[in-house]
Write a protein that holds these residues in place. Structure first.
Motif, PDB file in Angstrom:
ATOM      1  N   PHE A   1      -1.118  -6.750  41.467  1.00 54.84           N
ATOM      2  CA  PHE A   1       0.192  -7.013  40.837  1.00 54.84           C
ATOM      3  C   PHE A   1      -0.679  -6.583  39.132  1.00 54.84           C
TER       4      PHE A   1
ATOM      5  N   LEU B   1      -0.084 -16.743  47.458  1.00 54.00           N
ATOM      6  CA  LEU B   1       0.979 -15.666  47.667  1.00 54.00           C
ATOM      7  C   LEU B   1       2.582 -17.015  47.509  1.00 54.00           C
TER       8      LEU B   1
ATOM      9  N   ILE C   1       4.066 -16.751  43.930  1.00 55.53           N
ATOM     10  CA  ILE C   1       4.682 -16.087  43.609  1.00 55.53           C
ATOM     11  C   ILE C   1       5.711 -16.274  44.107  1.00 55.53           C
TER      12      ILE C   1
ATOM     13  N   THR D   1       8.929 -17.007  40.862  1.00 55.47           N
ATOM     14  CA  THR D   1       9.912 -16.669  40.145  1.00 55.47           C
ATOM     15  C   THR D   1      10.540 -17.646  40.626  1.00 55.47           C
TER      16      THR D   1
ATOM     17  N   VAL E   1      -1.572 -15.377  38.715  1.00 57.22           N
ATOM     18  CA  VAL E   1      -0.672 -14.262  40.234  1.00 57.22           C
ATOM     19  C   VAL E   1       0.792 -14.730  39.947  1.00 57.22           C
ATOM     20  N   GLY E   2       1.628 -16.288  39.089  1.00 55.41           N
ATOM     21  CA  GLY E   2       2.253 -17.022  38.805  1.00 55.41           C
ATOM     22  C   GLY E   2       2.837 -15.761  37.568  1.00 55.41           C
TER      23      GLY E   2
ATOM     24  N   SER F   1       3.084 -11.957  39.106  1.00 61.13           N
ATOM     25  CA  SER F   1       4.559 -11.547  40.250  1.00 61.13           C
ATOM     26  C   SER F   1       5.428 -12.176  39.208  1.00 61.13           C
TER      27      SER F   1
ATOM     28  N   GLY G   1       9.719 -10.062  39.662  1.00 57.41           N
ATOM     29  CA  GLY G   1      10.423 -11.527  39.851  1.00 57.41           C
ATOM     30  C   GLY G   1      11.411 -11.085  38.849  1.00 57.41           C
TER      31      GLY G   1
END
Length: 516
Positions: A223, A272, A275, A279, A399-400, A403, A408
């Motif tokens: 990312f 994972l 992600i 979004t 990561v959230g 991503s 997103g």
């Protein structure tokens, strides 16, 4: 703002905890004002949906950069210096955004704001997990009540300002977030910060990195590569595929060689899932006011904004209730139920039509569903991987953010452009030829963005036809997002089965983590 002291607990935990909540309020003030201004910026600066998506992305993925980078060094530089960096960056962001005259000014002002937000999140999550080590999920939910609380207060203030200031009214609205920035800055002065529980327990830096592992590094680095590419796009450049591979694989190979640990498999799995979660929650919130405004146009120009304020008010109230709920059904059970409700709510919104009561009923369902996603996930990570310290806690949040920022939000904007292009070309080809710009390709999708200035000079009947297409297209976008929480539901159910086979969900105590 002071560096951490030698004690494990702050001498004034309540004041420090409240200051952390207000810091999140400052972040959400900027977020909600930006979400409310999308429609105005689109017209004022003639921005395409993809450009709006890039601005929204710039408000998120840089936050991930500072979350993760500070998590690697925060135990050495201290919480005080980290929060001081955020405070200064918030001030600089306000200056850049308020003085913006084009897309680039808006983009970089938003970018700097996100850097500040990442520093805040890198500090407040481990501070809270350390202050309340025996009730992490409950207090992390209370901490993150500051986010929807800020959305509600900031949103109401932005609406109250209305058109005050004339054509510069949007600049005054941007300045609103300086209010909570000043408050958290003042409250942090003179604070003594706790030593993070990993450090206090004597867990080494290397052991922390082993919890994260090269698999976690690979996900983050991938990312990061997209983030670099997204920044270069602002200047009309692209990161070659070979360079993206180097950015993604280089740090991963080095990490694997030095640390020699895949990482905790469940932690990698949660990265994972994050992600999809980010979004669903933040990606949708970024767009929902803009998407629902034309749908509810009969209720006024701010109608879409009220949907975001309403769902945020639901979140604010319910996040104080997480403790009793997780004691009954476990954090994973709560996440599974929320995923199912959020999916139903988004699908309902996509098919609710323009009837206000139906739209707000569907929004209630969505608001209930998204309430506990983010803080409960942080609670699970903190409870299951305490040896990971600030890194695992910040990485899942990072990561959230990254991503949804690089994938997103821009992807949602691109999907809107693509679908709008197809719908208008199919139903009104003559109008399409009048307003379509040159073809573009993004995320493998080719489309022609619609020029807002050309639409504005169309005959009234044709403008009405374009708006009808836009309304249908906006709601259909929410239906596509509804798939994500449905997938999350099955992921959480799988984790629940895993824990049930191991005797049930139980937080890992640091003593167990050190000896096990």
């Amino acid at each position: 703002m002071n560096s951490p002291d030698s004690t494990a607990v702050s001498p004034r935990p309540t004041r420090l905890f409240v200051a952390c909540i207000i810091a999140l309020v400052a972040m959400s003030f900027g977020f909600v004002v930006r979400a409310f201004l999308l429609t105005e910026w689109r017209v004022t600066f003639n921005l395409s949906e993809s450009q709006l998506g890039s601005i929204q992305g710039a408000g998120l993925f840089p936050q991930a950069l500072t979350i993760i980078l500070f998590s690697l060094i925060i135990d050495r530089v201290g919480y005080g210096r980290t929060i001081a960096f955020a405070f200064v960056a918030h001030l600089v962001s306000a200056i850049v955004t308020i003085t913006a005259t084009d897309f680039h000014g808006l983009y970089w002002g938003t970018f700097i704001f996100a850097l500040a937000g990442g520093a805040i999140e890198a500090a407040v999550n481990p501070i809270t997990a350390t202050l309340y080590s025996h009730s992490k999920t409950h207090h992390l939910n209370i901490l993150h009540a500051g986010w929807p609380g800020g959305l509600v207060i900031g949103g109401l203030l932005a609406i109250a300002l209305g058109t005050a200031g004339g054509e510069n009214s949007w600049r005054w609205k941007v300045a609103l977030y300086l209010i909570p920035v000043a408050i958290y800055g003042a409250m942090m002065l003179g604070q003594k910060f706790p030593v993070q529980e990993r450090v206090a327990a004597g867990v080494s830096y290397t052991d922390m990195l082993k919890e994260f592992g090269w698999a976690g590094c690979l996900i983050v680095s991938m990312f990061m590569a997209y983030a670099v590419d997204e920044i270069l796009r602002v200047f009309g450049w692209r990161l070659p595929n070979a360079a993206m591979l180097v950015v993604a694989l280089g740090p991963t190979v080095l990490f694997a060689w030095r640390i020699r640990s895949f990482g905790r498999p469940m932690f990698v799995f949660l990265l994972l899932v994050m992600i999809l979660l980010a979004t669903t929650e933040i990606g949708t919130d970024s767009w929902i006011a803009d998407l629902m405004t034309p749908v509810l146009k009969e209720l006024g120009s701010n109608a879409g904004n009220w949907v975001l304020i309403y769902t945020s008010a639901i979140m604010f109230a319910l996040r104080f209730c997480a403790g009793p709920i997780v004691h009954r059904i476990s954090p994973l059970g709560l996440l599974a139920v929320c995923a199912l409700i959020a999916s139903a709510g988004l699908f309902w919104l996509a098919n609710a039509g323009a009837a206000p009561l139906i739209v707000f009923a569907a929004a209630t369902c969505y608001g209930l569903g998204k309430t506990f996603f983010w803080p409960t996930t942080l609670g699970v990570v903190s409870e299951q991987f305490p040896k990971g310290g600030a890194l695992t806690l910040s990485a899942v949040a990072g990561v959230g953010m990254i991503s949804v920022g690089v994938l997103g939000n821009p992807l949602l904007g691109t999907l809107q452009d693509k679908s709008l292009d197809q719908r208008l070309a199919s139903q009104y080809p003559v109008i399409h030829r009048k307003v379509a710009e040159a073809p573009q390709t993004k995320y493998g999708l080719s489309f022609q963005p619609l020029d807002k200035t050309k639409i504005a000079i169309l005959p009234a009947a044709e403008i009405s036809q374009v708006e009808t297409i836009r309304i249908t297209n906006n709601q259909a976008t929410l239906g596509k997002v509804a798939v994500l929480p449905a997938v999350m539901f099955f992921c959480y159910c799988g984790l629940m089965v895993y824990f049930r086979a191991r005797g049930g969900y139980r937080p890992v105590q640091m003593e167990t983590a050190q000896t096990g």
